[in-house]
Design an enzyme around this catalytic site. Structure first.
Site, short mmCIF file in Angstrom:
data_model
loop_
_atom_site.label_atom_id
_atom_site.label_comp_id
_atom_site.label_asym_id
_atom_site.label_seq_id
_atom_site.Cartn_x
_atom_site.Cartn_y
_atom_site.Cartn_z
CB VAL A 83 -0.79 -5.48 -9.48
CG1 VAL A 83 -2.44 -5.55 -9.36
CG2 VAL A 83 -0.57 -4.03 -9.92
CG ASN A 124 -8.61 -1.06 -14.67
OD1 ASN A 124 -8.72 -0.13 -15.61
ND2 ASN A 124 -8.66 -0.38 -13.45
CE1 TYR A 177 -0.38 4.86 -18.31
CE2 TYR A 177 -0.68 5.85 -20.37
CZ TYR A 177 -1.52 5.49 -19.55
OH TYR A 177 -2.61 5.01 -19.41
CB VAL A 178 4.34 5.64 -24.31
CG1 VAL A 178 4.58 4.80 -25.62
CG2 VAL A 178 3.62 6.63 -24.35
CB ILE A 238 -11.16 7.29 -20.40
CG1 ILE A 238 -11.23 6.40 -21.57
CG2 ILE A 238 -12.73 6.74 -19.59
CD1 ILE A 238 -12.06 6.26 -22.69
P1 NAP Z 1 -7.51 5.81 -12.24
O1 NAP Z 1 -8.85 6.51 -12.01
O2 NAP Z 1 -6.15 6.65 -11.86
O3 NAP Z 1 -7.52 4.42 -11.03
C1 NAP Z 1 -6.39 3.77 -11.26
C2 NAP Z 1 -6.81 2.42 -10.21
O4 NAP Z 1 -5.58 1.72 -10.35
C3 NAP Z 1 -7.33 2.75 -8.83
O5 NAP Z 1 -8.45 1.86 -8.40
C4 NAP Z 1 -5.91 2.53 -8.06
O6 NAP Z 1 -6.26 2.16 -6.82
C5 NAP Z 1 -5.37 1.19 -8.86
N1 NAP Z 1 -4.04 1.22 -8.56
C6 NAP Z 1 -2.97 1.86 -8.66
N2 NAP Z 1 -1.81 1.31 -8.45
C7 NAP Z 1 -2.18 0.20 -7.85
C8 NAP Z 1 -1.47 -0.94 -7.50
N3 NAP Z 1 0.00 -0.98 -7.23
N4 NAP Z 1 -2.08 -2.27 -7.29
C9 NAP Z 1 -3.52 -2.24 -7.31
N5 NAP Z 1 -4.16 -1.26 -7.80
C10 NAP Z 1 -3.53 -0.26 -8.05
O7 NAP Z 1 -7.02 5.41 -13.52
P2 NAP Z 1 -8.14 5.23 -14.86
O8 NAP Z 1 -8.04 6.44 -15.62
O9 NAP Z 1 -9.42 4.42 -14.35
O10 NAP Z 1 -7.26 4.03 -15.52
C11 NAP Z 1 -7.52 2.76 -15.40
C12 NAP Z 1 -6.61 2.13 -16.46
O11 NAP Z 1 -6.92 2.58 -17.79
C13 NAP Z 1 -4.92 2.28 -16.20
O12 NAP Z 1 -4.47 1.04 -16.75
C14 NAP Z 1 -4.86 3.34 -17.23
O13 NAP Z 1 -3.51 3.42 -17.62
C15 NAP Z 1 -5.79 2.98 -18.38
N6 NAP Z 1 -6.04 3.90 -19.40
C16 NAP Z 1 -6.84 5.15 -18.88
C17 NAP Z 1 -7.01 6.07 -19.92
C18 NAP Z 1 -7.76 7.44 -19.20
O14 NAP Z 1 -7.92 8.20 -20.04
N7 NAP Z 1 -8.26 7.55 -18.23
C19 NAP Z 1 -6.85 5.96 -21.10
C20 NAP Z 1 -6.10 4.72 -21.45
C21 NAP Z 1 -5.63 3.78 -20.62
P3 NAP Z 1 -5.62 2.69 -5.42
O15 NAP Z 1 -6.28 3.93 -5.40
O16 NAP Z 1 -6.43 1.86 -4.43
O17 NAP Z 1 -4.43 2.50 -5.40
#
Ligand code: NAP
Length: 248
Positions: free
Chosen positions: A65, A91, A156-157, A189
């Protein structure tokens, strides 16, 4: 809640975690789900398998992205294969944490590039298709820390707070054509991102969460499902928390 007109949905970063759950929820509703990933092909395939297991259909689309040209090429492909894009869920996200005095330029730039530039590149490309169709739903996955701040997470923030501003500006710009733009701010999460946290930090978090537990990716996905449906037509420019009460 199967809609008669089959929606075409793109979920960025759908290979794991919250993105995967969103892809599955949208598929249950009958949407054709485009599963984006950047570096985990097997995980993306598992997401597509899960989409098919719930009776849905979709395709895998690899691009980073943060790469403006790659995003443009990906959307050209979506346009030629499907003729439209109804739903975009921004996302994909990363976190590069540490104290500000030790934070390297690359860590700051990389976080902003994925979390903020990425959402901008995808939203701009999606807006072209949605404005033409006079229907669209964009949901940006921000974070509770974008609202309340968090020590050790300045890049990040900043990126997640920026995403809230982008949501509001875009919502005003696209509203006249029936395109809604909203942000979701999850708390903690259970995903790979939070699995990396040590036990002591997790215990501290629990004390700050009135509901006394981390959230599940499926719970975030249910909210995204609603915000991308016909039922949410009068909601735009909003920032909706899903955080167990840790920020009110
Ligand atoms: P995660 O398990 O680390 O997964 C991140 C996803 O983003 C993976 O599918 C990864 O794909 C993809 N990604 C990373 N860099 C990318 C890029 N340059 N282009 C396309 N895809 C990319 O994260 P998550 O916890 O599910 O979080 C998802 C979203 O929710 C994020 O924006 C995170 O900031 C937000 N969020 C999460 C939490 C939490 O507690 N988990 C809380 C608040 C907000 P690849 O592995 O293929 O790179």
């Amino acid at each position: 809640m199967v809609e008669t007109n089959r929606r075409i949905a793109l979920v960025t970063g759908a290979s794991r975690g919250i993105g995967r759950s969103i892809a599955i929820e949208l598929a249950k509703r009958g949407a054709f789900v485009i599963v984006n990933y950047s570096s985990s092909p097997e995980a993306a395939q598992e997401t597509l398998n899960a989409v098919r297991e719930v009776g849905g259909d979709g395709e895998i689309l690899k691009f980073s992205v943060q790469d403006s040209q790659a995003v443009e090429n990906a959307f050209d492909g979506i346009k030629s294969r499907h003729g439209k894009l109804d739903i975009l869920v921004n996302n994909a996200g990363i976190s590069r944490d540490g104290l500000v005095l030790r934070m390297k330029d690359e860590e700051w730039l990389q976080t902003l590039a994925v979390n903020l530039n990425g959402a901008f590149f995808c939203s701009r490309a999606a807006a072209r298709l949605m404005l033409k169709a006079k229907w669209g739903r964009i949901v940006n996955i921000s974070s509770v820390v974008g609202e309340m701040g968090n020590a050790g997470q300045v890049p990040y923030v900043s990126s997640k707070a920026g995403l809230i501003g982008m949501t509001k500006a875009l919502a005003k710009e696209l509203a006249s054509r029936n395109v809604t733009v909203n942000a979701i701010t999850p708390g903690f999460i259970e995903t790979d991102m939070t699995a990396a946290l040590d036990e002591k930090l997790r215990d501290e978090h629990m004390k700050a969460i009135p509901l006394g537990r981390y959230g599940q990716a499926e719970e975030v996905a249910h909210l995204v499902n609603f915000l991308t449906s016909d039922q949410s037509a009068y909601i735009t420019g909003q920032v909706i928390g899903i955080n167990g009460g840790m920020y009110m």
